[in-house]
Structure formats: structure tokens, C-alpha cells
Design a protein around this motif. Structure first.
Motif, mmCIF file in Angstrom:
data_model
loop_
_atom_site.group_PDB
_atom_site.id
_atom_site.type_symbol
_atom_site.label_atom_id
_atom_site.label_comp_id
_atom_site.label_asym_id
_atom_site.label_seq_id
_atom_site.Cartn_x
_atom_site.Cartn_y
_atom_site.Cartn_z
ATOM 1 N N ASP A 136 0.761 -1.022 -0.094
ATOM 2 C CA ASP A 136 0.055 0.093 -0.210
ATOM 3 C C ASP A 136 0.863 1.305 -0.276
ATOM 4 O O ASP A 136 2.112 1.044 0.401
ATOM 5 N N HIS A 137 0.350 2.408 -0.174
ATOM 6 C CA HIS A 137 1.018 3.519 -0.197
ATOM 7 C C HIS A 137 0.379 4.659 0.589
ATOM 8 O O HIS A 137 -0.667 4.738 0.474
ATOM 9 N N PRO A 138 1.197 5.367 1.290
ATOM 10 C CA PRO A 138 0.968 6.508 2.171
ATOM 11 C C PRO A 138 -0.050 7.422 1.363
ATOM 12 O O PRO A 138 0.432 7.725 0.365
ATOM 13 N N GLY A 139 -0.985 7.848 2.082
ATOM 14 C CA GLY A 139 -1.912 8.956 1.325
ATOM 15 C C GLY A 139 -3.224 8.303 0.567
ATOM 16 O O GLY A 139 -4.114 8.955 0.455
ATOM 17 N N LYS A 140 -2.856 6.991 0.000
ATOM 18 C CA LYS A 140 -4.085 6.506 -0.611
ATOM 19 C C LYS A 140 -5.164 5.936 0.322
ATOM 20 O O LYS A 140 -4.641 5.758 1.522
ATOM 21 N N ASP A 141 -6.343 6.061 -0.130
ATOM 22 C CA ASP A 141 -7.449 5.744 0.639
ATOM 23 C C ASP A 141 -7.275 4.499 1.388
ATOM 24 O O ASP A 141 -7.713 4.226 2.637
ATOM 25 N N SER A 142 -6.740 3.239 0.869
ATOM 26 C CA SER A 142 -6.682 2.076 1.433
ATOM 27 C C SER A 142 -5.822 2.018 2.462
ATOM 28 O O SER A 142 -5.876 1.460 3.691
ATOM 29 N N HIS A 143 -4.663 2.879 2.479
ATOM 30 C CA HIS A 143 -3.569 3.097 3.389
ATOM 31 C C HIS A 143 -4.319 3.761 4.561
ATOM 32 O O HIS A 143 -4.015 3.312 5.686
ATOM 33 N N ARG A 144 -5.105 4.813 4.386
ATOM 34 C CA ARG A 144 -5.517 5.556 5.391
ATOM 35 C C ARG A 144 -6.671 4.603 6.132
ATOM 36 O O ARG A 144 -6.621 4.552 7.292
ATOM 37 N N HIS A 145 -7.589 3.862 5.508
ATOM 38 C CA HIS A 145 -8.243 2.642 6.163
ATOM 39 C C HIS A 145 -7.678 1.787 7.160
ATOM 40 O O HIS A 145 -7.869 1.445 8.097
ATOM 41 N N ARG A 146 -6.350 1.460 6.567
ATOM 42 C CA ARG A 146 -5.466 0.586 7.135
ATOM 43 C C ARG A 146 -4.926 0.851 8.637
ATOM 44 O O ARG A 146 -4.764 0.555 9.703
ATOM 45 N N VAL A 147 -4.323 2.164 8.324
ATOM 46 C CA VAL A 147 -3.809 3.032 9.429
ATOM 47 C C VAL A 147 -4.680 3.355 10.511
ATOM 48 O O VAL A 147 -4.515 3.393 11.559
ATOM 49 N N ALA A 148 -5.849 3.747 10.175
ATOM 50 C CA ALA A 148 -7.269 3.901 10.932
ATOM 51 C C ALA A 148 -7.269 2.714 11.837
ATOM 52 O O ALA A 148 -7.794 2.891 13.098
ATOM 53 N N GLY A 149 -6.935 1.541 11.538
ATOM 54 C CA GLY A 149 -7.123 0.450 12.602
ATOM 55 C C GLY A 149 -7.763 -0.777 11.782
ATOM 56 O O GLY A 149 -8.371 -1.636 12.593
ATOM 57 N N ALA A 150 -8.163 -0.711 10.479
ATOM 58 C CA ALA A 150 -8.902 -1.893 9.854
ATOM 59 C C ALA A 150 -8.216 -3.085 9.844
ATOM 60 O O ALA A 150 -6.897 -2.900 9.681
ATOM 61 N N THR A 151 -8.879 -4.246 10.364
ATOM 62 C CA THR A 151 -8.104 -5.422 10.254
ATOM 63 C C THR A 151 -7.791 -5.889 8.851
ATOM 64 O O THR A 151 -6.741 -6.336 8.584
ATOM 65 N N GLU A 152 -8.672 -5.765 8.102
ATOM 66 C CA GLU A 152 -8.629 -6.110 6.609
ATOM 67 C C GLU A 152 -9.031 -5.082 5.825
ATOM 68 O O GLU A 152 -9.995 -4.340 6.016
ATOM 69 N N VAL A 153 -8.322 -4.788 4.747
ATOM 70 C CA VAL A 153 -8.715 -3.785 3.859
ATOM 71 C C VAL A 153 -8.600 -4.666 2.185
ATOM 72 O O VAL A 153 -7.720 -5.079 2.042
ATOM 73 N N LEU A 154 -9.895 -4.555 1.431
ATOM 74 C CA LEU A 154 -9.782 -5.276 0.324
ATOM 75 C C LEU A 154 -10.017 -3.945 -0.799
ATOM 76 O O LEU A 154 -10.892 -3.377 -0.695
ATOM 77 N N LEU A 155 -8.986 -3.930 -1.607
ATOM 78 C CA LEU A 155 -8.664 -3.132 -2.518
ATOM 79 C C LEU A 155 -9.019 -3.600 -4.008
ATOM 80 O O LEU A 155 -8.518 -4.724 -4.186
ATOM 81 N N ALA A 156 -10.050 -3.278 -4.679
ATOM 82 C CA ALA A 156 -10.442 -3.823 -5.880
ATOM 83 C C ALA A 156 -10.826 -3.029 -7.221
ATOM 84 O O ALA A 156 -11.042 -1.934 -7.031
ATOM 85 N N SER A 157 -10.472 -3.552 -8.206
ATOM 86 C CA SER A 157 -10.601 -2.921 -9.563
ATOM 87 C C SER A 157 -11.283 -3.749 -10.289
ATOM 88 O O SER A 157 -11.316 -4.936 -10.099
#
Length: 163
Positions: free
Chosen positions: A45-66
Motif C-alpha cells: 500500500d502507499h501512504p496517502g492512498k485511501d486504502s492505506h488510510r483505512h489500514r492506518v485507521a485500524g482496519a483489520t482487513e482492507v480489500l482494494l478492488a478494481s
């Protein structure tokens, strides 16, 4: 799913061999997935991206999809690293899973070896290593392949797993 490993010390050529094997084996119409063990912290993941922000906020899992792919990131949050068999259970079914690393696990493996690294061979003390892929001739009690002979190594692995 059939499982086969590529192991060896750092800079022995494991990742290059894995890449060549995936190309060779999938080129034969056999579906392949891979598992790579890392001994260090990594981030997909990359700092500043939404998925990174979710993870840093405390999410146990983040699923990023396209429309092209999805990635499931799971934070262990101080839990034990899952064993290989648990991780394999998370993969979709394929014909063969190639596993890079996991030296101490008991699945069959081929050892990648480059003399320039100066490391001792792992194979003499480990019967789960069924063959070697080396950049130098070796005398051992099991098959030794040229590190760059991907077709022969693929043939050996596919025979070993019955594909």
C-alpha cells in the motif's frame, strides 16, 4: 492443489527461478499461484492512498478492488504469523502453488544455489529438498539442474507433483 517450494539463501536466485518457472509452467496450460515469504516488514500500500488510510485507521482487513485485480491486506496487529497451510487455504484453486521461502516447512522443494553467495548448501541436512538448481556443478545424492534450465526444472517439478 499441488504444492512445491523453491528455497535457498539470500541472493541464491530464488525469485528469478520462480519467475521463470511460472512462465514455463503456465505456458504449458497449467494454472499456477505463488506464495512468497518475506523476513521483513513490507507494504503493498502507499501512504496517502485511501486504502492505506483505512489500514492506518485500524482496519483489520482492507480489500482494494478494481476491474483488473483485487488485493486483500490483512493486518496481524500483533497476532502470530499464520502458518503456510493457513495461507494456502486463502488461495483460489489452481493446479500448482509454487512457494518461495518457507525453508523449514515440510513440503517438497528445490534449492536454488549460486556459488558466489558463499553459503553452504541446505540440501545435505534436509530431505524435503528433492533437487538443486545451481550455477555450478555439484555432486549430491539428488538431481542437480543448471539454475537457468527452466524447462528441465519444470519437468522435474511437474513429475514430482503428478501434473
Amino acid at each position: 492443489m499441488k504444492i512445491y517450494g523453491v528455497t535457498g539463501w539470500k541472493n541464491a536466485g530464488k525469485t528469478g527461478l520462480m519467475e521463470r518457472l511460472v512462465t514455463e509452467i503456465t505456458g504449458r496450460g497449467i494454472s499456477v499461484s505463488t506464495v512468497k515469504h518475506a523476513h521483513h516488514t513490507f507494504d503493498v500500500d502507499h501512504p496517502g492512498k485511501d486504502s492505506h488510510r483505512h489500514r492506518v485507521a485500524g482496519a483489520t482487513e482492507v480489500l482494494l478492488a478494481s476491474r483488473n485485480r483485487f488485493a486483500l491486506m490483512h493486518e496481524l496487529r500483533d497476532a502470530e504469523e499464520p502458518p503456510l497451510h493457513v495461507l494456502l487455504g486463502k488461495l483460489s484453486p489452481v493446479d500448482l502453488v509454487l512457494v518461495e521461502g518457507y525453508k523449514r516447512d515440510r513440503h517438497p522443494k528445490i534449492e536454488a544455489y549460486r556459488a558466489v553467495t558463499g553459503h553452504d548448501l541446505i540440501a545435505p541436512g534436509d530431505k524435503t529438498i528433492r533437487a538443486l538448481a545451481s550455477d555450478t556443478p555439484l555432486e549430491l545424492d539428488r538431481p542437480v539442474f543448471d539454475l537457468n534450465d527452466s524447462p528441465a526444472i519444470a519437468d522435474f517439478i511437474l513429475t514430482e507433483v503428478g501434473l
